[in-house]
Each structure stands twice: as C-alpha cells, then as structure tokens.
Design a protein around this motif. Structure first.
Motif, PDB file in Angstrom:
ATOM      1  N   GLY A  86      38.055  70.659 -12.951  1.00  0.00           N
ATOM      2  CA  GLY A  86      38.050  71.992 -13.553  1.00  0.00           C
ATOM      3  C   GLY A  86      39.041  72.955 -12.932  1.00  0.00           C
ATOM      4  O   GLY A  86      39.178  74.095 -13.392  1.00  0.00           O
ATOM      5  N   HIS A  87      39.727  72.503 -11.867  1.00  0.00           N
ATOM      6  CA  HIS A  87      40.707  73.384 -11.219  1.00  0.00           C
ATOM      7  C   HIS A  87      41.691  72.515 -10.446  1.00  0.00           C
ATOM      8  O   HIS A  87      41.294  71.775  -9.554  1.00  0.00           O
ATOM      9  CB  HIS A  87      40.001  74.360 -10.271  1.00  0.00           C
ATOM     10  CG  HIS A  87      40.943  75.282  -9.566  1.00  0.00           C
ATOM     11  ND1 HIS A  87      41.584  76.312 -10.219  1.00  0.00           N
ATOM     12  CD2 HIS A  87      41.391  75.336  -8.283  1.00  0.00           C
ATOM     13  CE1 HIS A  87      42.366  76.957  -9.366  1.00  0.00           C
ATOM     14  NE2 HIS A  87      42.271  76.370  -8.182  1.00  0.00           N
ATOM     15  N   SER A  88      42.971  72.608 -10.815  1.00  0.00           N
ATOM     16  CA  SER A  88      43.970  71.710 -10.229  1.00  0.00           C
ATOM     17  C   SER A  88      45.321  72.399 -10.167  1.00  0.00           C
ATOM     18  O   SER A  88      45.647  73.206 -11.034  1.00  0.00           O
ATOM     19  CB  SER A  88      44.125  70.450 -11.094  1.00  0.00           C
ATOM     20  OG  SER A  88      42.865  69.939 -11.455  1.00  0.00           O
ATOM     21  N   HIS A  89      46.088  72.059  -9.133  1.00  0.00           N
ATOM     22  CA  HIS A  89      47.510  72.450  -9.080  1.00  0.00           C
ATOM     23  C   HIS A  89      48.256  71.149  -8.814  1.00  0.00           C
ATOM     24  O   HIS A  89      48.455  70.757  -7.660  1.00  0.00           O
ATOM     25  CB  HIS A  89      47.787  73.443  -7.951  1.00  0.00           C
ATOM     26  CG  HIS A  89      46.873  74.628  -7.925  1.00  0.00           C
ATOM     27  ND1 HIS A  89      46.946  75.635  -8.861  1.00  0.00           N
ATOM     28  CD2 HIS A  89      45.863  74.971  -7.090  1.00  0.00           C
ATOM     29  CE1 HIS A  89      46.029  76.552  -8.585  1.00  0.00           C
ATOM     30  NE2 HIS A  89      45.350  76.161  -7.526  1.00  0.00           N
ATOM     31  N   LEU A  90      48.618  70.475  -9.887  1.00  0.00           N
ATOM     32  CA  LEU A  90      49.059  69.084  -9.728  1.00  0.00           C
ATOM     33  C   LEU A  90      50.400  68.945  -9.020  1.00  0.00           C
ATOM     34  O   LEU A  90      50.670  67.904  -8.417  1.00  0.00           O
ATOM     35  CB  LEU A  90      49.072  68.398 -11.100  1.00  0.00           C
ATOM     36  CG  LEU A  90      47.661  68.278 -11.699  1.00  0.00           C
ATOM     37  CD1 LEU A  90      47.723  67.882 -13.164  1.00  0.00           C
ATOM     38  CD2 LEU A  90      46.825  67.270 -10.925  1.00  0.00           C
ATOM     39  N   LEU A 237      40.416  82.449 -13.318  1.00  0.00           N
ATOM     40  CA  LEU A 237      40.940  83.318 -12.258  1.00  0.00           C
ATOM     41  C   LEU A 237      40.601  82.723 -10.898  1.00  0.00           C
ATOM     42  O   LEU A 237      39.458  82.335 -10.661  1.00  0.00           O
ATOM     43  CB  LEU A 237      40.292  84.713 -12.324  1.00  0.00           C
ATOM     44  CG  LEU A 237      40.752  85.702 -13.382  1.00  0.00           C
ATOM     45  CD1 LEU A 237      40.166  85.349 -14.742  1.00  0.00           C
ATOM     46  CD2 LEU A 237      40.315  87.100 -13.005  1.00  0.00           C
ATOM     47  N   HIS A 238      41.591  82.670 -10.017  1.00  0.00           N
ATOM     48  CA  HIS A 238      41.300  82.419  -8.595  1.00  0.00           C
ATOM     49  C   HIS A 238      40.516  83.627  -8.123  1.00  0.00           C
ATOM     50  O   HIS A 238      41.014  84.757  -8.205  1.00  0.00           O
ATOM     51  CB  HIS A 238      42.606  82.404  -7.788  1.00  0.00           C
ATOM     52  CG  HIS A 238      43.248  81.079  -7.670  1.00  0.00           C
ATOM     53  ND1 HIS A 238      44.597  80.904  -7.724  1.00  0.00           N
ATOM     54  CD2 HIS A 238      42.732  79.837  -7.445  1.00  0.00           C
ATOM     55  CE1 HIS A 238      44.899  79.632  -7.559  1.00  0.00           C
ATOM     56  NE2 HIS A 238      43.786  78.948  -7.396  1.00  0.00           N
ATOM     57  N   TYR A 239      39.336  83.419  -7.597  1.00  0.00           N
ATOM     58  CA  TYR A 239      38.556  84.598  -7.225  1.00  0.00           C
ATOM     59  C   TYR A 239      37.586  84.269  -6.100  1.00  0.00           C
ATOM     60  O   TYR A 239      36.861  83.275  -6.171  1.00  0.00           O
ATOM     61  CB  TYR A 239      37.807  85.121  -8.465  1.00  0.00           C
ATOM     62  CG  TYR A 239      37.247  86.531  -8.339  1.00  0.00           C
ATOM     63  CD1 TYR A 239      38.018  87.564  -7.829  1.00  0.00           C
ATOM     64  CD2 TYR A 239      35.951  86.820  -8.751  1.00  0.00           C
ATOM     65  CE1 TYR A 239      37.515  88.861  -7.724  1.00  0.00           C
ATOM     66  CE2 TYR A 239      35.440  88.113  -8.653  1.00  0.00           C
ATOM     67  CZ  TYR A 239      36.226  89.124  -8.138  1.00  0.00           C
ATOM     68  OH  TYR A 239      35.719  90.395  -8.034  1.00  0.00           O
ATOM     69  N   ALA A 268      37.758  80.104 -10.276  1.00  0.00           N
ATOM     70  CA  ALA A 268      38.008  79.001  -9.358  1.00  0.00           C
ATOM     71  C   ALA A 268      37.569  79.424  -7.966  1.00  0.00           C
ATOM     72  O   ALA A 268      37.923  80.517  -7.521  1.00  0.00           O
ATOM     73  CB  ALA A 268      39.485  78.650  -9.360  1.00  0.00           C
ATOM     74  N   HIS A 269      36.785  78.596  -7.345  1.00  0.00           N
ATOM     75  CA  HIS A 269      36.224  78.789  -5.985  1.00  0.00           C
ATOM     76  C   HIS A 269      34.985  79.677  -6.035  1.00  0.00           C
ATOM     77  O   HIS A 269      33.896  79.189  -5.863  1.00  0.00           O
ATOM     78  CB  HIS A 269      37.278  79.287  -4.986  1.00  0.00           C
ATOM     79  CG  HIS A 269      38.498  78.425  -4.968  1.00  0.00           C
ATOM     80  ND1 HIS A 269      38.453  77.107  -4.557  1.00  0.00           N
ATOM     81  CD2 HIS A 269      39.775  78.639  -5.373  1.00  0.00           C
ATOM     82  CE1 HIS A 269      39.654  76.567  -4.688  1.00  0.00           C
ATOM     83  NE2 HIS A 269      40.466  77.478  -5.187  1.00  0.00           N
ATOM     84  N   PHE A 270      35.140  80.991  -6.229  1.00  0.00           N
ATOM     85  CA  PHE A 270      33.996  81.876  -6.462  1.00  0.00           C
ATOM     86  C   PHE A 270      32.950  81.715  -5.360  1.00  0.00           C
ATOM     87  O   PHE A 270      31.762  81.525  -5.639  1.00  0.00           O
ATOM     88  CB  PHE A 270      33.395  81.489  -7.822  1.00  0.00           C
ATOM     89  CG  PHE A 270      32.683  82.607  -8.558  1.00  0.00           C
ATOM     90  CD1 PHE A 270      33.218  83.886  -8.636  1.00  0.00           C
ATOM     91  CD2 PHE A 270      31.475  82.366  -9.203  1.00  0.00           C
ATOM     92  CE1 PHE A 270      32.571  84.896  -9.332  1.00  0.00           C
ATOM     93  CE2 PHE A 270      30.806  83.376  -9.896  1.00  0.00           C
ATOM     94  CZ  PHE A 270      31.360  84.643  -9.962  1.00  0.00           C
ATOM     95  N   LEU A 319      39.076  69.222  -8.139  1.00  0.00           N
ATOM     96  CA  LEU A 319      39.704  68.664  -6.942  1.00  0.00           C
ATOM     97  C   LEU A 319      40.742  69.604  -6.364  1.00  0.00           C
ATOM     98  O   LEU A 319      41.234  69.368  -5.275  1.00  0.00           O
ATOM     99  CB  LEU A 319      40.382  67.325  -7.283  1.00  0.00           C
ATOM    100  CG  LEU A 319      39.588  66.027  -7.135  1.00  0.00           C
ATOM    101  CD1 LEU A 319      38.941  65.941  -5.769  1.00  0.00           C
ATOM    102  CD2 LEU A 319      38.569  65.826  -8.195  1.00  0.00           C
ATOM    103  N   ASP A 320      41.144  70.636  -7.143  1.00  0.00           N
ATOM    104  CA  ASP A 320      42.199  71.538  -6.690  1.00  0.00           C
ATOM    105  C   ASP A 320      43.504  70.744  -6.496  1.00  0.00           C
ATOM    106  O   ASP A 320      43.619  69.591  -6.902  1.00  0.00           O
ATOM    107  CB  ASP A 320      41.761  72.257  -5.411  1.00  0.00           C
ATOM    108  CG  ASP A 320      42.384  73.641  -5.282  1.00  0.00           C
ATOM    109  OD1 ASP A 320      43.302  73.960  -6.063  1.00  0.00           O
ATOM    110  OD2 ASP A 320      41.980  74.411  -4.402  1.00  0.00           O
ATOM    111  N   GLY A 321      44.490  71.353  -5.896  1.00  0.00           N
ATOM    112  CA  GLY A 321      45.762  70.645  -5.677  1.00  0.00           C
ATOM    113  C   GLY A 321      45.633  69.648  -4.533  1.00  0.00           C
ATOM    114  O   GLY A 321      44.750  69.768  -3.685  1.00  0.00           O
TER     115      GLY A 321
HETATM  116 ZN   LIG Z   1      43.633  76.948  -6.757  1.00  0.00          ZN
END
Ligand SMILES: [Zn+2]
Length: 466
Positions: A86-90, A237-239, A268-270, A319-321
């Motif tokens: 649900g959140h990635s920076h490939l 939103l990164h938050y 994302a994160h929250f 998994l994020d980046g």
């Molecule tokens: Zn991120």
C-alpha cells in the motif's frame, strides 16, 4: 450466474458465439483465497479466462471436460493471492543500506537531497524497474508506487510510470504532485499526464492513477485536494512518520476542511496520531498503509494498530521503498508488525495471523480503491496469485494454514508467481526479464551518481534542475 456456469450454459445451448478458450486451469491446490465468502482454506481449482481474470474458484476437482490452453497440477501446493504493498517508492531499490543508523529525516536528506540532484535521464526508469521486479520476485503482485519528483523535470520523474509498465507488475500509480508554489506548472503537468492516461490505450497492469503529496501546507493541500476532487482520484499523504512529527498535527484541519477525508484517502505511516485525528479519520473511513519493516529500520515508532482498527481506520500494509525496507519480504513485514503489536500489548491474541494476511492482500486493495480487481481470489478479479511450496523449506505438518503461512513461511517458499494467469516468476527468476543486464545498468548508474556527488564535494557546486 457465476461466469463459469454462464460459459458452460451458453456452450450447451449454442446461443452465443464460442467463448474464447480459457487461459489456465490450476487444479489440486490448497486455496487460501482471502475472500470473505471462503474464510477457510479449501482444496480446489482455479480457472483463468482469456482476459487474465478468474472465471472460476471452486472446491474439489474441476468438472470433466473443463479445459484450458494450459493446465497446472499444483500437486497440493498452496495458492494464495499475490501480496499488495500500500506504500512504495520503487526507485529506492538502488539505494539499500544507505544511512544505516539515521532517523527518517536525516535518511531522506542523504537519499533525496544528496544523491537526487545528480539523477539524469534514464536513472529513475532503471531504478524503478529494478524495484518493481524485486517486489514481483518477493510475491508482491500489486504496488502502490508513491512516486517522488526529487525536484527533477516532470518528464524524468514520469519514467517511474514507464518502468512499472515494463516490469509486468500490476500497480496503482501515485503521481507525485510537486510543491512549487504557486503550482501553475505542476497543475499543467499533471493535467497533461492525466489526460493522456485517460485517453488510453491503457494497459491492464495499471489499475488506476492516484495523487501523492509532497507537501502539507494549506496552499499546497488546497491545490492537491482540488485535483483529487475534480478527477475523483485516490490520494495518499506521508503523514506522522518521524518520532518528532507531532508538529504536523496542525495540518490536520486543512485535510479535514478539504472534504476529501474518506475511503479514497490514505495516510502512509500515520504513527504519531492523537485521539482526535484517529477518531476523525476512522469515522470518515480513511485508510492507512502500515509499514512495519520500514518503520523499524528508521526507528520511526509503532502505529498502534489494534487501537486504529477500533477507531474504524482501514488498515493496509506496505513495504515502502527498498532503502528503508531493504528486503521487500511481505512475510517478514507481517511478522515484524504482528509481533510488535503482541509485544506492545503483552497479549498474543491482540492480532491474529489471518488479520495480517488479510491486511497485506484484500485490506490493502480496499485502501487503494481496487478491491474489485485484486486482493483476493474471486471470480471477476485478476488472476494474480502465488504458488507456495511448503516443502521447499519444510515447516512440518500444518495445524493451521494461516498460522503456518505467517509464522513459518518466507519468500523461500514461493514456487512461482502469476499475474493475469501468466507465469512471471519461476523459482525466483523473472521469466520475461534480463535481471543480470538490469542489475548491471543500475550499478553503473549509481556509480556515476556517487562519483558526481564526490566531485561536487570537492568543488562545492551541485547541479540544479529547472
Ligand atoms: Zn514513504
């Protein structure tokens, strides 16, 4: 009428033109569908239509005479939907291990502000392709790529979109909306990207386009949410990621005032929320991507997931980046998150194995607005699935399949991976890609970036992008 029954009925009645032959029949499988209609794993079969979507998911043996272009006898192996992130920076796949002992802001500075200015044409394409294939080989068949502009010209950061298409993974493209007041060119760039996307032709690999934020100020969010509303997009939103991010609470009223806080918005994160934010986000049905591996690596903190669920927040997992979850292993991600919650509550029943399995599949599809297309094995959805061979790292007899999958399996148990009913990974090998050439290209590009960075330290000049 289920599609398979309809297909068979029309064949018997001779009322419709001959249906195109099914693409793949998978039989003799233990199916963990993640679909609410079949809460228990069952022994059965899958039929994939010519369109790459599931035409049947059923218990038992396939009916006599049911054929497809290809038949796979799973030999009792486990079949489950591919994981979603649900959140990635490939693109970060090329930067594993950087800033190994830094909190998120110092890590971002190194990654974005130190190396970012030296990126040039083709870099983001190469790095994102590397990252997408890394995801795919770890069993993540759909990613929400939170692309990042890195202050690069628009055509360069759109390379992230092109790379994902080339990788053969399914994705929701999170278009990074840059933070350059008064945003005139940024809006124009987005409109031109989005109108081209809408005009098509569209690959079935891209499920949708969403917006992702690069700012939190009132002016920025006004434009950002304006675009979200105008085009009916999902947004993320990164938050509240960093340990000292409580200072961002002051932006929440802008988010709330947008009228867009709801099921199409996720955070994302929250992590560092407060009671009010949690209650409002939950009541609106907003979602979050929980990223335990990345949060652990960067010392960001624990999101209190049982509390979030109680508040009504929709929880997916990411998994994020790969520069913060340096191995994109969804099994490790589930374990890290699940065990952290059990430790926090000193209660092994506070979250179950099946809960994190659902969050990393169907739950994530829900926060991304694509649960009608992916996330579980159900008729009408894309046939994106993993074949898991428990015998590869034999965990012994199975007492509870969900517990075995979460507690006792990892990527070494992935036998093969299918997207749209087509084989994309066979025992760790991306069958349609030349990984050796891609890895070599990435190494050459990173070496060039590092050399330029080192040279800039000597001359104290850094390039600027328009
Ligand atoms: Zn991120």
């Amino acid at each position: 009428m289920p599609a398979l029954v309809a297909l068979m009925a029309s064949a018997f009645l001779g009322a419709a033109p001959a249906p195109s032959p099914a693409k793949l029949l998978v039989k003799n499988a233990w199916i963990a569908s993640m679909d609410p209609s079949t809460p228990e794993p069952f022994h059965g079969y899958l039929l994939v239509g010519a369109d790459g979507k599931l035409a049947a998911v059923a218990e038992g043996e396939p009916p006599a005479g049911l054929t497809a272009q290809q038949t796979l006898d799973a030999g009792g192996k486990v079949v489950m939907p591919g994981f979603l992130s649900g959140h990635s920076h490939l693109w970060q796949s090329a930067f594993r291990g950087v800033a190994p002992d830094q909190l998120v802001m110092a890590w971002v500075t190194l990654l974005h502000r130190t190396y970012g200015p030296f990126f040039s044409k083709g870099d983001l394409y190469a790095f994102t392709l590397h990252g997408s294939l890394d995801y795919l080989r770890h069993g993540i068949t759909t990613a929400f790529n939170y692309s990042q502009s890195l202050n690069l010209p628009n055509e360069l950061y759109q390379e992230e979109y092109q790379a994902e298409l080339a990788a053969g993974e399914r994705f929701v493209f999170g278009y990074a909306f840059p933070n350059h007041p008064p945003f005139t060119k940024d809006v124009k760039d987005f409109e031109s990207f989005y109108s081209a996307f809408e005009a098509g032709p569209r690959s079935p690999l891209v499920l949708s386009v969403g917006l992702v934020s690069e700012g939190l100020t009132e002016d920025y969010l006004k434009v950002f949410f304006g675009l979200m509303k105008e085009h009916g997009l999902v947004a993320q939103l990164h938050y509240l990621e960093a340990p000292d991010s409580a200072s961002q609470h002051k932006y929440f009223p802008y988010i709330e005032a947008s009228g867009m806080l709801g099921p199409r918005m996720s955070f994302a994160h929250f992590i560092h929320t407060n009671d009010e934010i949690l209650a409002k986000a939950g009541a609106a049905g907003a979602g979050m991507s929980w990223n335990p591996l990345s949060n652990g690596r960067l010392g960001s903190g624990f999101a209190d997931i049982p509390r979030y669920l109680k508040a009504g927040v929709q929880v997916g997992m990411g998994l994020d980046g790969q520069a913060s979850a340096d191995i994109s292993d969804p099994f490790e991600n589930m374990r890290m998150g699940l065990y952290a919650m059990r430790d926090k509550y000193e209660n092994a029943g506070v979250l179950h194995a099946i809960d994190v399995l659902r969050m990393h599949t169907l739950g994530t599809a829900k926060i991304l607005g694509v649960a009608d297309q992916v996330g579980s094995l159900a008729v009408g959805k894309y046939a994106d699935f993993l074949v898991l061979d428990l015998g590869l790292m034999d965990p012994g007899p199975v007492f509870d399949l969900y517990a075995t999958l979460v507690f006792a399996c990892d990527i070494a148990n992935i036998d093969s991976i299918y997207v749209g009913g087509g084989l994309v990974v066979d025992h760790g090998r991306a069958v349609n890609q030349d990984m050796a050439a891609i890895s070599k290209d990435v190494s050459t590009r990173v070496a060039r970036i590092r050399a330029k960075f080192d040279a800039s330290k000597k001359t104290a000049t850094a390039p600027t992008h328009p």
